[in-house]
Design a protein around this motif. Sequence first.
Motif, PDB file in Angstrom:
ATOM      1  N   LYS A 131       0.858  -1.190   0.000  1.00  0.00           N
ATOM      2  CA  LYS A 131       0.000   0.000   0.000  1.00  0.00           C
ATOM      3  C   LYS A 131       0.899   1.246   0.000  1.00  0.00           C
ATOM      4  CE  LYS A 131      -2.926  -2.435   3.353  1.00  0.00           C
ATOM      5  NZ  LYS A 131      -1.867  -3.365   3.830  1.00  0.00           N
ATOM      6  N   PRO A 132       0.430   2.367  -0.571  1.00  0.00           N
ATOM      7  CA  PRO A 132       1.219   3.606  -0.527  1.00  0.00           C
ATOM      8  C   PRO A 132       1.581   3.964   0.915  1.00  0.00           C
ATOM      9  CG  PRO A 132      -0.658   3.859  -1.994  1.00  0.00           C
ATOM     10  CD  PRO A 132      -0.837   2.538  -1.313  1.00  0.00           C
ATOM     11  N   GLY A 133       2.827   4.405   1.106  1.00  0.00           N
ATOM     12  CA  GLY A 133       3.277   4.792   2.440  1.00  0.00           C
ATOM     13  C   GLY A 133       3.901   3.673   3.245  1.00  0.00           C
ATOM     14  N   THR A 134       3.847   2.449   2.726  1.00  0.00           N
ATOM     15  CA  THR A 134       4.454   1.305   3.424  1.00  0.00           C
ATOM     16  C   THR A 134       5.967   1.517   3.555  1.00  0.00           C
ATOM     17  OG1 THR A 134       2.769  -0.248   2.702  1.00  0.00           O
ATOM     18  CG2 THR A 134       4.895  -1.190   3.296  1.00  0.00           C
ATOM     19  N   ILE A 135       6.493   1.127   4.711  1.00  0.00           N
ATOM     20  CA  ILE A 135       7.931   1.257   4.968  1.00  0.00           C
ATOM     21  C   ILE A 135       8.579  -0.126   4.957  1.00  0.00           C
ATOM     22  CG2 ILE A 135       9.704   1.982   6.614  1.00  0.00           C
ATOM     23  CD1 ILE A 135       7.638   3.934   7.789  1.00  0.00           C
ATOM     24  N   VAL A 136       9.632  -0.275   4.170  1.00  0.00           N
ATOM     25  CA  VAL A 136      10.437  -1.500   4.167  1.00  0.00           C
ATOM     26  C   VAL A 136      11.706  -1.212   4.957  1.00  0.00           C
ATOM     27  CG1 VAL A 136      11.650  -3.210   2.757  1.00  0.00           C
ATOM     28  CG2 VAL A 136       9.513  -2.191   1.919  1.00  0.00           C
ATOM     29  N   VAL A 137      11.965  -2.040   5.972  1.00  0.00           N
ATOM     30  CA  VAL A 137      13.116  -1.846   6.852  1.00  0.00           C
ATOM     31  C   VAL A 137      14.115  -2.966   6.594  1.00  0.00           C
ATOM     32  CG1 VAL A 137      13.858  -1.507   9.241  1.00  0.00           C
ATOM     33  CG2 VAL A 137      11.506  -0.931   8.585  1.00  0.00           C
ATOM     34  N   ASP A 138      15.254  -2.629   5.988  1.00  0.00           N
ATOM     35  CA  ASP A 138      16.263  -3.643   5.659  1.00  0.00           C
ATOM     36  C   ASP A 138      17.212  -3.821   6.843  1.00  0.00           C
ATOM     37  OD1 ASP A 138      18.107  -5.348   4.587  1.00  0.00           O
ATOM     38  OD2 ASP A 138      18.876  -3.951   3.086  1.00  0.00           O
ATOM     39  N   CYS A 139      17.026  -4.939   7.558  1.00  0.00           N
ATOM     40  CA  CYS A 139      17.870  -5.261   8.717  1.00  0.00           C
ATOM     41  C   CYS A 139      19.078  -6.099   8.326  1.00  0.00           C
ATOM     42  CB  CYS A 139      17.057  -6.000   9.778  1.00  0.00           C
ATOM     43  SG  CYS A 139      15.722  -5.012  10.472  1.00  0.00           S
ATOM     44  N   SER A 140      19.203  -6.400   7.035  1.00  0.00           N
ATOM     45  CA  SER A 140      20.352  -7.159   6.558  1.00  0.00           C
ATOM     46  C   SER A 140      21.595  -6.279   6.592  1.00  0.00           C
ATOM     47  CB  SER A 140      20.109  -7.618   5.119  1.00  0.00           C
ATOM     48  OG  SER A 140      18.774  -8.027   4.922  1.00  0.00           O
ATOM     49  N   THR A 141      22.757  -6.896   6.446  1.00  0.00           N
ATOM     50  CA  THR A 141      23.982  -6.120   6.223  1.00  0.00           C
ATOM     51  C   THR A 141      24.163  -6.051   4.717  1.00  0.00           C
ATOM     52  OG1 THR A 141      24.923  -6.884   8.304  1.00  0.00           O
ATOM     53  CG2 THR A 141      26.447  -5.942   6.703  1.00  0.00           C
ATOM     54  N   SER A 142      23.795  -4.919   4.149  1.00  0.00           N
ATOM     55  CA  SER A 142      23.752  -4.767   2.698  1.00  0.00           C
ATOM     56  C   SER A 142      24.769  -3.753   2.217  1.00  0.00           C
ATOM     57  CB  SER A 142      22.342  -4.345   2.266  1.00  0.00           C
ATOM     58  OG  SER A 142      21.374  -5.313   2.616  1.00  0.00           O
ATOM     59  N   HIS A 176       8.611   3.606   1.120  1.00  0.00           N
ATOM     60  CA  HIS A 176       9.838   4.076   1.777  1.00  0.00           C
ATOM     61  C   HIS A 176      10.741   2.887   2.112  1.00  0.00           C
ATOM     62  CE1 HIS A 176       7.629   7.805   2.269  1.00  0.00           C
ATOM     63  NE2 HIS A 176       6.685   7.159   2.946  1.00  0.00           N
ATOM     64  N   LEU A 177      12.033   3.081   1.958  1.00  0.00           N
ATOM     65  CA  LEU A 177      13.008   2.075   2.387  1.00  0.00           C
ATOM     66  C   LEU A 177      13.955   2.731   3.389  1.00  0.00           C
ATOM     67  CD1 LEU A 177      14.346  -0.831   1.864  1.00  0.00           C
ATOM     68  CD2 LEU A 177      15.954   0.410   0.422  1.00  0.00           C
ATOM     69  N   CYS A 178      14.230   2.031   4.467  1.00  0.00           N
ATOM     70  CA  CYS A 178      15.270   2.497   5.387  1.00  0.00           C
ATOM     71  C   CYS A 178      16.131   1.309   5.787  1.00  0.00           C
ATOM     72  CB  CYS A 178      14.675   3.180   6.607  1.00  0.00           C
ATOM     73  SG  CYS A 178      13.593   2.149   7.590  1.00  0.00           S
ATOM     74  N   ASP A 179      17.313   1.593   6.299  1.00  0.00           N
ATOM     75  CA  ASP A 179      18.236   0.525   6.686  1.00  0.00           C
ATOM     76  C   ASP A 179      18.385   0.520   8.201  1.00  0.00           C
ATOM     77  OD1 ASP A 179      19.346   3.003   5.746  1.00  0.00           O
ATOM     78  OD2 ASP A 179      21.371   2.246   6.014  1.00  0.00           O
ATOM     79  N   ALA A 180      18.270  -0.679   8.769  1.00  0.00           N
ATOM     80  CA  ALA A 180      18.364  -0.848  10.221  1.00  0.00           C
ATOM     81  C   ALA A 180      19.154  -2.111  10.535  1.00  0.00           C
ATOM     82  CB  ALA A 180      16.969  -0.917  10.842  1.00  0.00           C
ATOM     83  N   PRO A 181      20.434  -2.150  10.130  1.00  0.00           N
ATOM     84  CA  PRO A 181      21.238  -3.346  10.403  1.00  0.00           C
ATOM     85  C   PRO A 181      21.404  -3.572  11.900  1.00  0.00           C
ATOM     86  CG  PRO A 181      22.621  -1.557   9.610  1.00  0.00           C
ATOM     87  CD  PRO A 181      21.209  -1.102   9.445  1.00  0.00           C
ATOM     88  N   THR A 207      20.429  -1.516  17.003  1.00  0.00           N
ATOM     89  CA  THR A 207      20.249  -1.261  15.574  1.00  0.00           C
ATOM     90  C   THR A 207      20.665   0.163  15.252  1.00  0.00           C
ATOM     91  OG1 THR A 207      18.695  -1.277  13.709  1.00  0.00           O
ATOM     92  CG2 THR A 207      17.792  -0.657  15.854  1.00  0.00           C
ATOM     93  N   MET A 208      21.278   0.323  14.081  1.00  0.00           N
ATOM     94  CA  MET A 208      21.772   1.629  13.622  1.00  0.00           C
ATOM     95  C   MET A 208      20.994   1.980  12.359  1.00  0.00           C
ATOM     96  SD  MET A 208      25.408  -0.233  12.973  1.00  0.00           S
ATOM     97  CE  MET A 208      25.021  -1.479  14.210  1.00  0.00           C
ATOM     98  N   ILE A 209      20.206   3.054  12.403  1.00  0.00           N
ATOM     99  CA  ILE A 209      19.181   3.273  11.382  1.00  0.00           C
ATOM    100  C   ILE A 209      19.482   4.458  10.481  1.00  0.00           C
ATOM    101  CG2 ILE A 209      16.721   3.804  11.027  1.00  0.00           C
ATOM    102  CD1 ILE A 209      16.152   2.254  13.614  1.00  0.00           C
ATOM    103  N   GLY A 245      22.995   3.661   7.968  1.00  0.00           N
ATOM    104  CA  GLY A 245      22.985   2.470   8.821  1.00  0.00           C
ATOM    105  C   GLY A 245      23.884   1.386   8.260  1.00  0.00           C
ATOM    106  N   HIS A 246      23.765   1.148   6.964  1.00  0.00           N
ATOM    107  CA  HIS A 246      24.586   0.105   6.343  1.00  0.00           C
ATOM    108  C   HIS A 246      26.061   0.491   6.291  1.00  0.00           C
ATOM    109  CE1 HIS A 246      20.862  -1.879   4.377  1.00  0.00           C
ATOM    110  NE2 HIS A 246      21.223  -2.516   5.467  1.00  0.00           N
ATOM    111  N   LYS A 247      26.327   1.774   6.097  1.00  0.00           N
ATOM    112  CA  LYS A 247      27.726   2.220   6.130  1.00  0.00           C
ATOM    113  C   LYS A 247      28.339   1.939   7.500  1.00  0.00           C
ATOM    114  CE  LYS A 247      26.963   5.984   2.810  1.00  0.00           C
ATOM    115  NZ  LYS A 247      26.755   7.446   2.677  1.00  0.00           N
TER     116      LYS A 247
END
Length: 303
Positions: free
Chosen positions: A91-102, A120-125, A140-142, A172-174
């Motif tokens: 759905k519009p506005g959904t947030i994907v949180v990538d907890c992987s080490t990418s 939206h995508l954000c990184d939270a390894p 977690t570092m976001i 976060g990934h950096k």
Amino acid sequence: MSTSKEAVGFIGVGMMGQGMASCLLAKGFPLTVMGHRNRKPVEELVAAGATEAKTPKELAGRATIIFLCVTGSAQVEAVLSGPDGIIAGAKPGTIVVDCSTSDPTSTVKLAAMLEEAGLHLCDAPLGGTPAQAGLGQLSTMIGASDEVFARIKPACEAWAQKVTHLGPVGDGHKMKLLNNFLSMGYGAIYAEALTLAQKIGITPQTFNSVLSGSRMDCGFYQTFMKYVLERDREAHKFTLVNALKDVRYLESVANAAGVPNPVGNAVKNVYASAVAGGRGDEYVPMISDWVAEQNGVSLGKKG
């Protein structure tokens, strides 16, 4: 169950993900999960109240915050894209949180792609171990905008005791790659030091009697040495093949920034040699056995 909590999706309920997902359930978040090869974690989560989805698209239709805890950038791209991907069902506005080490470069590109799709995508390894994941004690570092961070913070706090907003997407990934350079670097140094010690008549037990509790002690040292001394395979369950992936990502970041990384290169080659030698599925503390064997010594019986 509180209706104010956003519906959460979770893809990748493996060693870290299962514990994180169980914490979300315990805190009352409506949860939909998607498994991979191992059915046991999925069945345990469903028994605890989660719903199972068969595809990322189906899962995205049921959630407004989606956590990914997969291997790396290639797997993140795979679950986002395609006819059965998250983008197709979100759905519009959904947030994907990538907890992987990418790879941060990939993360920034994917974030731009999702913004164009109204997502939206954000990184939270992650920092910590699978045991800490189950107890809600990860860190977690976001990397996220302020608005996105405010929305995901309550869900992240379900499984993390330390939630740090570093800056925009990719930060976060950096930071995670820098963190893993230090930890995998420690692992390589410990392995070499223990091997040299054994070769010259200093046992791992004697080595530890001096290091434990000293200024050189740390949490990573303790889990590493728990395997070395007790042969406890469960002490730090992070595979050598994933360690190698992370230090390769770091090398790529250093190359792009024009920064020589001779120490990083040396660390990478320790893990690369173990993976090339067929040890990829072993865990990080077991790099000590590999380095010892290359030098004709043993640090203890294998568990």
